[in-house]
Design an enzyme around this catalytic site. Structure first.
Site, short mmCIF file in Angstrom:
data_model
loop_
_atom_site.label_atom_id
_atom_site.label_comp_id
_atom_site.label_asym_id
_atom_site.label_seq_id
_atom_site.Cartn_x
_atom_site.Cartn_y
_atom_site.Cartn_z
N HIS A 123 5.05 11.78 -5.08
CA HIS A 123 3.97 12.74 -4.83
C HIS A 123 2.88 12.12 -3.97
O HIS A 123 2.80 10.90 -3.83
CB HIS A 123 3.36 13.27 -6.15
CG HIS A 123 2.68 12.23 -6.98
ND1 HIS A 123 3.33 11.53 -7.98
CD2 HIS A 123 1.41 11.75 -6.98
CE1 HIS A 123 2.48 10.70 -8.56
NE2 HIS A 123 1.32 10.80 -7.97
N HIS B 281 -3.94 8.72 -3.48
CA HIS B 281 -2.86 7.72 -3.46
C HIS B 281 -1.53 8.35 -3.11
O HIS B 281 -1.37 9.58 -3.12
CB HIS B 281 -2.76 6.97 -4.80
CG HIS B 281 -2.33 7.79 -5.97
ND1 HIS B 281 -3.23 8.36 -6.85
CD2 HIS B 281 -1.10 8.14 -6.44
CE1 HIS B 281 -2.57 9.01 -7.80
NE2 HIS B 281 -1.28 8.90 -7.57
N GLU C 25 0.93 3.89 -5.74
CA GLU C 25 1.45 3.89 -7.11
C GLU C 25 2.96 3.73 -7.01
O GLU C 25 3.61 4.37 -6.17
CB GLU C 25 1.11 5.22 -7.80
CG GLU C 25 1.61 5.31 -9.24
CD GLU C 25 1.27 6.65 -9.92
OE1 GLU C 25 0.97 7.63 -9.18
OE2 GLU C 25 1.30 6.71 -11.15
#
Lengths: 132, 132
Positions: B7, B79, B128
């Site tokens: 994502h 992020h 991430e």
């Protein structure tokens, strides 16, 4: 309307170093560098299974990303590109709904018609729409 | 090593307004809001054919995104999340290559082990890694 996330564009101060981070540290598949004099950038694509990351380095003296690098010397995410079926229809829809379109449709770095949308109307994110 | 782009996370000052931009203006499929008290955020997922956009709104008084919103009052991309096969191996690889890992592996907002990597080591982008 929007379809696939075509790419995430990241502007970087040092394209070779950034490519090495993605290749060696993150272990991703990376393309060769490609100069795009008409767009003022050199590109490297990080090829992921479902989409791609587009690393953008400065090319030439009038690069459109020079100002971004001045504000973000470490680099940073520059825009998100979503695919749309038809660029004229997408443009008309944006205008109708009061969103700011930056300029007229033009041919983008992948040889397809694109428009850019104002970050203030899209959650602080510069959005590119590309005809798929 | 890295696999799919899981994502793109976008922090927004007004989650309902941001959801409406993606639903009505961009014509995307959006999920219901979900409060995540243990992470200090409320999430909405924009479901694209190949990945998703995660809109993050503040939840509670000690939200970890409050500082980001102070620096970026219009919101912005927070992020990128890449999938990896094993979070411990990914952490060890990052450390070995001199990249800064922010804290120890923990359970992320999707119930899977995650780590975060320092933006200065990754082209100005907070990264991430999530165990797929």
């Amino acid at each position: 309307m929007i379809g696939r996330l075509n790419h995430v564009a990241i502007v970087v101060p040092d394209l070779k170093a950034a490519t090495d981070v993605y290749r060696s540290t993150l272990g991703a598949k990376v393309s060769a560098e490609e100069d795009q004099p008409e767009h003022g950038v050199t590109t490297v694509f990080i090829e992921l299974p479902n989409t791609k990351i587009e690393l953008l380095g400065v090319y030439g003296d009038n690069s459109p990303i020079a100002g971004f690098l001045e504000r973000n010397p470490n680099g940073g995410i520059h825009h998100l590109c979503y695919e749309v079926p038809n660029i004229e229809e997408a443009r008309d829809r944006m205008v109708k709904r009061g969103a700011r379109v930056l300029g007229e449709p033009k041919i983008g770095a992948h040889g397809k018609p694109v428009i850019f949308l104002h970050p203030k109307d899209f959650c602080g994110t510069l959005v590119e729409l590309e005809e798929a």
